[in-house]
Design a protein around this motif. Structure first.
Motif, PDB file in Angstrom:
ATOM      1  N   ILE B  80       0.852  -1.174   0.000  1.00 37.06           N
ATOM      2  CA  ILE B  80       0.000   0.000   0.000  1.00 37.06           C
ATOM      3  C   ILE B  80       0.891   1.228   0.000  1.00 37.06           C
ATOM      4  O   ILE B  80       1.920   1.252   0.654  1.00 37.06           O
ATOM      5  N   PRO B  81       0.486   2.237  -0.785  1.00 33.13           N
ATOM      6  CA  PRO B  81       1.333   3.433  -0.906  1.00 33.13           C
ATOM      7  C   PRO B  81       1.621   4.013   0.469  1.00 33.13           C
ATOM      8  O   PRO B  81       0.714   4.138   1.295  1.00 33.13           O
ATOM      9  N   PHE B  82       2.852   4.329   0.676  1.00 32.18           N
ATOM     10  CA  PHE B  82       3.286   4.819   1.976  1.00 32.18           C
ATOM     11  C   PHE B  82       3.324   6.333   1.927  1.00 32.18           C
ATOM     12  O   PHE B  82       3.915   6.924   1.026  1.00 32.18           O
ATOM     13  N   GLN B  83       2.693   6.939   2.896  1.00 28.94           N
ATOM     14  CA  GLN B  83       2.712   8.403   2.962  1.00 28.94           C
ATOM     15  C   GLN B  83       3.916   8.834   3.788  1.00 28.94           C
ATOM     16  O   GLN B  83       3.960   8.531   4.980  1.00 28.94           O
ATOM     17  N   LEU B  84       4.846   9.495   3.162  1.00 30.66           N
ATOM     18  CA  LEU B  84       6.008   9.967   3.919  1.00 30.66           C
ATOM     19  C   LEU B  84       5.557  10.950   4.994  1.00 30.66           C
ATOM     20  O   LEU B  84       4.706  11.790   4.748  1.00 30.66           O
ATOM     21  N   SER B  85       6.134  10.830   6.160  1.00 26.28           N
ATOM     22  CA  SER B  85       5.799  11.763   7.226  1.00 26.28           C
ATOM     23  C   SER B  85       6.239  13.164   6.818  1.00 26.28           C
ATOM     24  O   SER B  85       7.172  13.327   6.048  1.00 26.28           O
TER      25      SER B  85
END
Lengths: 340, 340
Positions: B80-85
């Motif tokens: 699943i696409p990871f949202q960068l902090s």
DNA sequence: TTTAGCACTCAAGGTTACAGAGTGCTAACA
DNA sequence: TGTTAGCACTCTGTAACCTTGAGTGCTAAA
């Protein structure tokens, strides 16, 4: 201060320990050629040497291991000149026999040879430009707002620095600038560039052209920017083969510091002529205090150019390492001399 | 092929294992949100998944660990696409906000950011010159028998090569040579230099001057010599923090191969556009078969310039790593585009 | 098809015993 | 007085053994 026999015992212990990395017991020493005393006598001597700080025990009933003070004494007084094997000499000769035209290549190869011959980690500080003079300066415009200045030094070093130029500048102006710089700066020692640039040249420029001010400021900044010295390391993984570093923690802290090349470079820059030995805590860098660092310098004529060094465990083959460093230092200097 | 629940179980196991590096048992899975089945049911599913090759056991009664096939499925279908902090994004922004004029610096900084953000080892292949054209060529004599040729490409790359010149050559001849080369070669794609040099130009030179033959041969050789692509690696020691590498042997073989930069460079050169994931034995290099390598490319306009990559254990945070690589690839391309 | 129950397996950690290497000390010896 | 043999003692490393706990596979019931 030490008796003849104590020195003899100390030497045997260090020699043996360098080979085996195991604590040395009295029985083993008594068996050695040149030793006539019995194990019991040796034990007495060892107890004395320990009291004097030259030896330590790993636990109450273990054999002895050299202390840093022991190594220091060994290096200062007990080292016998090591004759490089003809095979090792061959490796050096062979490496330098290939025609190499570049400082970089020569220096890089040196690092390789050093680590290959010793199984330690080699560190070579590339030639410094301090002592050389400017041979040629060239500026090439890259876009309407940037350009690159290329410097060639008398030693054949080529460096380039990028800088900004204001958009309105004409390329003919840039050409004029280059001409003036070449006229005035060729032959000037690199180390004096700063002075010349901000003094003399600035004045001349002000007379000749008005809109160059800004460009000149950028160029000046680019040229004076301290370039970090090139550092070459080889055989880092050799450290992992040393029994004193069979602990991940130690390896990690050592490798972490070895990745900080600027720290290492700073360390080597301060070295002066001749061979220097730093044993354990004599090293400034904490992460290296289980190690010994041996440095030597190489030169062009009588100008010192850079430093070559070997890093290993304090239990290092000091004698061999010093010989190898010596041989390579000579070979390097000879190679560079042959170029000019 | 796999049931919904099997996929769910596989995903939980891999997600958990990536975090903990410990084999995952049926009880732990059953406790997870989204899982309704009991441990016994999960055990059955796990047995099936193992039979299908997606999981392995470390011993008969241990929990399960993903196999390479399991990771492959995970990467291909479950990511699943990871949202960068925002913090991570900030680090990237901040790094590129500083004005940098050099390819080298930008690329080097990228390597640093990559390894900092991921705690893995970053590898960045510097920009290739293939796609660029020659902007300027300059030759500077160094001694009576050697000279250095300096090339500036349209991308602002500066390279220099040393070569021999016969002693009898006059400096005016060299100048003539440079002029001809500049006339004929500026604007020519670097990749076509070889052809031009040995064809067209050789002919022209033969007409104009006789004693340049030998010099020209040397120069030609120097210019065509394949320059190894620059490789930047950062965070090598991060590998030592991974529990799968708490074994000196493994670390050593991994670091040995990482020292062979030419091998690594060869590996990255072949990569084409987009993100590529090489898991375990999918890696060509044997010493890396406990690792996964994820590569991405960066470009100038539509020309691919180089490769950025991350090396970690097969138990890697694929999702995050891919996001970081993506972000950096975009940022790099954007930076280079802004220059031209 | 799912689940509870149960016997079984294996790794890891702790304990004990033991052999081996080496020391320090004492007392005898030259 | 320096040297040495003898002996009790100390410590490490290794192997054998036990125990605990986590986890599985299988069976039988729901």
């Amino acid at each position: 201060m030490l008796t003849e026999r104590q020195i003899q015992v100390l030497k045997v212990i260090i020699d043996e320990f360098i080979q085996s990395a195991q604590p040395i017991g009295s029985r083993a020493i008594a068996k050695k050629d040149g030793i006539t005393a019995s194990p019991a006598t040796i034990r007495n001597e060892m107890a004395d040497l320990e009291e004097l700080g030259f030896l330590v025990k790993t636990h109450t009933s273990s054999g002895r291991v050299p202390s840093e003070k022991g190594y220091r004494f060994y290096v200062d007084h007990l080292l016998i000149p090591f004759q490089l094997s003809s095979q090792d000499m061959g490796v050096i000769q062979h490496t330098f026999a290939r025609e190499m035209l570049e400082f970089e290549k020569v220096v890089q190869q040196s690092a390789k040879v050093l680590s290959d011959l010793t199984s330690y980690t080699s560190i070579v500080l590339g030639p410094q430009v301090f002592e050389t003079t400017l041979k040629k300066i060239q500026i090439v415009g890259l876009s309407d707002h940037s350009a690159v200045a290329i410097l060639v030094t008398s030693s054949g070093h080529v460096e380039h620095r990028y800088f900004n130029v204001p958009k309105m500048l004409k390329s003919s102006d840039l050409e004029k600038l280059v001409n003036i710089l070449n006229d005035r700066l060729v032959g000037v020692p690199i180390i004096q560039l700063e002075q010349k640039l901000s003094g003399e040249i600035a004045g001349i420029l002000q007379e000749h052209m008005s809109n160059l001010d800004k460009t000149y400021a950028f160029l000046q900044q680019a040229l004076l920017e301290e370039q970090p010295a090139k550092l070459y390391m080889d055989g880092k993984t050799n450290m992992m083969r040393q029994p004193e570093f069979n602990d991940i923690q130690k390896i990690q802290s050592l490798f972490s510091i070895m990745e900080q090349e600027d720290e290492i470079a700073k360390l080597l820059k301060t070295s002066d002529k001749g061979i220097k030995v730093f044993i354990g805590h004599e090293n400034q860098i904490r992460e290296m205090q289980d190690c010994s660092l041996i440095t030597a310098s190489y030169s062009l004529g009588d100008k010192q150019l850079g430093t070559i060094a070997l890093l290993g465990p304090t239990r290092m083959e000091y004698s061999k390492v010093i010989s190898v460093l010596n041989a390579l230092s000579v070979q390097l200097s000879r190679t560079f001399d042959s170029w000019y």
